[in-house]
Enzyme design. Sequence first.
Site, mmCIF file in Angstrom:
data_model
loop_
_atom_site.group_PDB
_atom_site.id
_atom_site.type_symbol
_atom_site.label_atom_id
_atom_site.label_comp_id
_atom_site.label_asym_id
_atom_site.label_seq_id
_atom_site.Cartn_x
_atom_site.Cartn_y
_atom_site.Cartn_z
ATOM 1 N N SER A 17 0.835 -1.219 0.000
ATOM 2 C CA SER A 17 0.000 0.000 0.000
ATOM 3 C C SER A 17 0.866 1.264 0.000
ATOM 4 O O SER A 17 0.482 2.270 -0.602
ATOM 5 C CB SER A 17 -0.988 0.000 1.173
ATOM 6 N N MET A 94 11.108 -6.553 4.319
ATOM 7 C CA MET A 94 11.276 -7.266 5.590
ATOM 8 C C MET A 94 12.610 -7.987 5.766
ATOM 9 O O MET A 94 12.745 -8.821 6.660
ATOM 10 C CB MET A 94 10.129 -8.277 5.767
ATOM 11 N N ILE A 96 16.662 -7.657 6.620
ATOM 12 C CA ILE A 96 17.745 -6.793 7.099
ATOM 13 C C ILE A 96 18.853 -6.771 6.048
ATOM 14 O O ILE A 96 19.231 -7.819 5.512
ATOM 15 C CB ILE A 96 18.286 -7.314 8.451
ATOM 16 N N LEU A 97 19.345 -5.581 5.737
ATOM 17 C CA LEU A 97 20.351 -5.403 4.678
ATOM 18 C C LEU A 97 21.752 -5.293 5.278
ATOM 19 O O LEU A 97 21.945 -4.669 6.329
ATOM 20 C CB LEU A 97 20.020 -4.144 3.868
ATOM 21 N N ASN A 111 13.532 4.421 4.413
ATOM 22 C CA ASN A 111 12.635 3.388 4.948
ATOM 23 C C ASN A 111 11.506 4.063 5.708
ATOM 24 O O ASN A 111 11.667 5.162 6.234
ATOM 25 C CB ASN A 111 13.412 2.468 5.904
ATOM 26 N N HIS A 113 9.188 3.144 8.934
ATOM 27 C CA HIS A 113 9.149 2.191 10.046
ATOM 28 C C HIS A 113 7.954 2.529 10.939
ATOM 29 O O HIS A 113 7.780 3.683 11.350
ATOM 30 C CB HIS A 113 10.448 2.272 10.860
ATOM 31 N N SER A 140 7.680 6.556 11.238
ATOM 32 C CA SER A 140 8.862 7.388 10.994
ATOM 33 C C SER A 140 9.445 7.076 9.623
ATOM 34 O O SER A 140 9.660 5.902 9.294
ATOM 35 C CB SER A 140 9.958 7.087 12.023
ATOM 36 N N GLU A 147 22.842 0.531 10.951
ATOM 37 C CA GLU A 147 22.185 0.197 12.220
ATOM 38 C C GLU A 147 20.679 0.074 12.008
ATOM 39 O O GLU A 147 20.029 1.045 11.588
ATOM 40 C CB GLU A 147 22.486 1.311 13.227
ATOM 41 N N LEU A 148 20.118 -1.083 12.281
ATOM 42 C CA LEU A 148 18.710 -1.371 11.990
ATOM 43 C C LEU A 148 17.766 -0.342 12.617
ATOM 44 O O LEU A 148 17.780 -0.149 13.834
ATOM 45 C CB LEU A 148 18.368 -2.775 12.505
ATOM 46 N N ASP A 149 16.976 0.292 11.784
ATOM 47 C CA ASP A 149 16.019 1.322 12.202
ATOM 48 C C ASP A 149 16.689 2.430 13.023
ATOM 49 O O ASP A 149 16.032 3.100 13.827
ATOM 50 C CB ASP A 149 14.848 0.709 12.998
HETATM 51 N N1 NHR Z 1 18.703 -2.784 6.902
HETATM 52 C C1 NHR Z 1 19.554 -1.937 7.484
HETATM 53 N N2 NHR Z 1 20.860 -2.201 7.376
HETATM 54 N N3 NHR Z 1 19.154 -0.864 8.193
HETATM 55 C C2 NHR Z 1 17.845 -0.595 8.331
HETATM 56 O O1 NHR Z 1 17.471 0.471 9.022
HETATM 57 C C3 NHR Z 1 16.880 -1.464 7.740
HETATM 58 C C4 NHR Z 1 17.374 -2.552 7.012
HETATM 59 C C5 NHR Z 1 16.479 -3.457 6.411
HETATM 60 C C6 NHR Z 1 15.118 -3.296 6.556
HETATM 61 C C7 NHR Z 1 13.157 -2.145 7.563
HETATM 62 C C8 NHR Z 1 12.882 -2.538 9.034
HETATM 63 C C9 NHR Z 1 11.584 -1.942 9.548
HETATM 64 O O2 NHR Z 1 11.171 -0.855 9.126
HETATM 65 C C10 NHR Z 1 14.629 -2.234 7.314
HETATM 66 C C11 NHR Z 1 15.506 -1.293 7.895
HETATM 67 C C12 NHR Z 1 13.122 -6.294 8.763
HETATM 68 C C13 NHR Z 1 13.520 -6.651 10.048
HETATM 69 C C14 NHR Z 1 13.797 -8.092 10.407
HETATM 70 O O3 NHR Z 1 14.032 -8.418 11.552
HETATM 71 C C15 NHR Z 1 13.675 -5.652 10.988
HETATM 72 C C16 NHR Z 1 13.452 -4.334 10.636
HETATM 73 C C17 NHR Z 1 13.076 -3.988 9.341
HETATM 74 C C18 NHR Z 1 12.906 -4.975 8.411
HETATM 75 N N4 NHR Z 1 13.787 -9.021 9.413
HETATM 76 C C19 NHR Z 1 14.064 -10.442 9.565
HETATM 77 C C20 NHR Z 1 15.460 -10.798 9.012
HETATM 78 O O4 NHR Z 1 15.993 -11.809 9.506
HETATM 79 C C21 NHR Z 1 13.058 -11.291 8.828
HETATM 80 C C22 NHR Z 1 11.654 -11.083 9.309
HETATM 81 C C23 NHR Z 1 10.583 -11.654 8.389
HETATM 82 O O5 NHR Z 1 10.891 -12.122 7.268
HETATM 83 O O6 NHR Z 1 9.408 -11.575 8.781
HETATM 84 O O7 NHR Z 1 15.934 -10.136 8.066
HETATM 85 O O8 NHR Z 1 10.975 -2.506 10.480
HETATM 86 C C1 GAR Z 2 3.933 -0.529 6.826
HETATM 87 O O1 GAR Z 2 3.167 -0.164 7.948
HETATM 88 C C2 GAR Z 2 5.400 -0.344 7.111
HETATM 89 O O2 GAR Z 2 5.672 0.727 7.979
HETATM 90 C C3 GAR Z 2 5.741 -1.634 7.779
HETATM 91 O O3 GAR Z 2 4.964 -2.631 7.158
HETATM 92 C C4 GAR Z 2 3.827 -2.033 6.558
HETATM 93 C C5 GAR Z 2 3.845 -2.360 5.093
HETATM 94 O O4 GAR Z 2 2.641 -2.057 4.490
HETATM 95 N N1 GAR Z 2 7.120 -1.925 7.641
HETATM 96 C C6 GAR Z 2 7.757 -2.793 8.389
HETATM 97 O O5 GAR Z 2 7.241 -3.348 9.340
HETATM 98 C C7 GAR Z 2 9.187 -3.044 7.958
HETATM 99 N N2 GAR Z 2 9.753 -4.015 8.813
HETATM 100 P P1 GAR Z 2 2.497 -2.016 2.920
HETATM 101 O O6 GAR Z 2 3.141 -3.277 2.364
HETATM 102 O O7 GAR Z 2 1.009 -2.006 2.694
HETATM 103 O O8 GAR Z 2 3.162 -0.766 2.437
#
Ligand code: NHR
Ligand code: GAR
Length: 216
Positions: A17, A94, A96-97, A111, A113, A140, A147-149
Site C-alpha cells: 500500500s 522485511m 535486514i540489509l 525506509n 518504520h 517514521s 544500524e537497523l532502524d
Molecule cells: N537494513 C539496514 N541495514 N538498516 C535498516 O534500518 C533497515 C534494514 C532493512 C530493513 C526495515 C525494518 C523496519 O522498518 C529495514 C531497515 C526487517 C527486520 C527483520 O528483523 C527488521 C526491521 C526492518 C525490516 N527481518 C528479519 C530478518 O531476519 C526477517 C523477518 C521476516 O521475514 O518476517 O531479516 O521494520
Molecule cells: C507498513 O506499515 C510499514 O511501515 C511496515 O509494514 C507495513 C507495510 O505495508 N514496515 C515494516 O514493518 C518493515 N519491517 P504495505 O506493504 O502495505 O506498504
Amino acid sequence: MVSSQKRIVILVSGNGSNAQAIIDACAKKAINGSVVKLISNVQSAHALTIAAKSNIPSTCIDHKTFQDRDSFDMSLAQAIDAAQPDIIVLAGFMRILSHAFVAKYLGKLLNIHPSLLPKYTGLGTHQRAIDNEDSEHGTSVHFVTPELDGGPVVLQAKVPVFEDDTADDLALRVLVQEHKIYPLVVNWLCNERIALSNKKAFFDGQELPECGYASD
Ligand code: NHR
Ligand code: GAR
C-alpha cells in the site's frame, strides 16, 4: 528546484500500500520522479500485482533461494543497478540489509518504520505500543544506515492509541498516515531538499532534530 525527474526503485515484501501511494503520487506529479522498478523478496506479495497494474517493471528475488545474506544482497544490488535508480525506497521490506549493501547506496535509501523512532526498533511495533499502554504511536521515515532502524529520522506522524485497539486496528491507523508522509519525503529526496551527512539528516541544509521535521 531540481528539474529532471528522479528514477525510483521500490523494495517490498508484502501488501504494497505504501508502494501504491508512491506510484500514485508520481502519476499526480506530487513526486518529481518515476518508479522505474519494484523488487519483492516474496513471490506472493500483493505489491507485485500493484506494479503490474501500473505497468511498472517488477521482479522477485526470493531470499530463500540464496545460501547466505551477502549473496542475496549482491543479487538484489544487481537488480537495483540494472534500473539505474537515483533513489531506493523500502516500503514494507522485511529483510535486514548488510552493511556493504547500505554503504553502497548511503544517502539514497529511505525506509518507513511503523513506530515513533527511536522507540520500538525491529518488528511487532504495534503490539509493543499496546502492551506498554502508550497513548500515542506512529510512523517514521528515516534514511537507512547500517544500524537497523537507527538511521536519522526525516519525518514522523503520530496517531492515538485507543483502549480497545488491537494491533491490526493500530496498524491500519498508522498506514493512513504513512500514505501521506512517505510520498512527501520521497519528493523531498527527489528535489534534493533532504540529505544524509555524518549520520544526520538535513533539510534545506539545516540539521533536523532527532524526531525529524516539524517535531516539537
Ligand atoms: N537494513 C539496514 N541495514 N538498516 C535498516 O534500518 C533497515 C534494514 C532493512 C530493513 C526495515 C525494518 C523496519 O522498518 C529495514 C531497515 C526487517 C527486520 C527483520 O528483523 C527488521 C526491521 C526492518 C525490516 N527481518 C528479519 C530478518 O531476519 C526477517 C523477518 C521476516 O521475514 O518476517 O531479516 O521494520
Ligand atoms: C507498513 O506499515 C510499514 O511501515 C511496515 O509494514 C507495513 C507495510 O505495508 N514496515 C515494516 O514493518 C518493515 N519491517 P504495505 O506493504 O502495505 O506498504
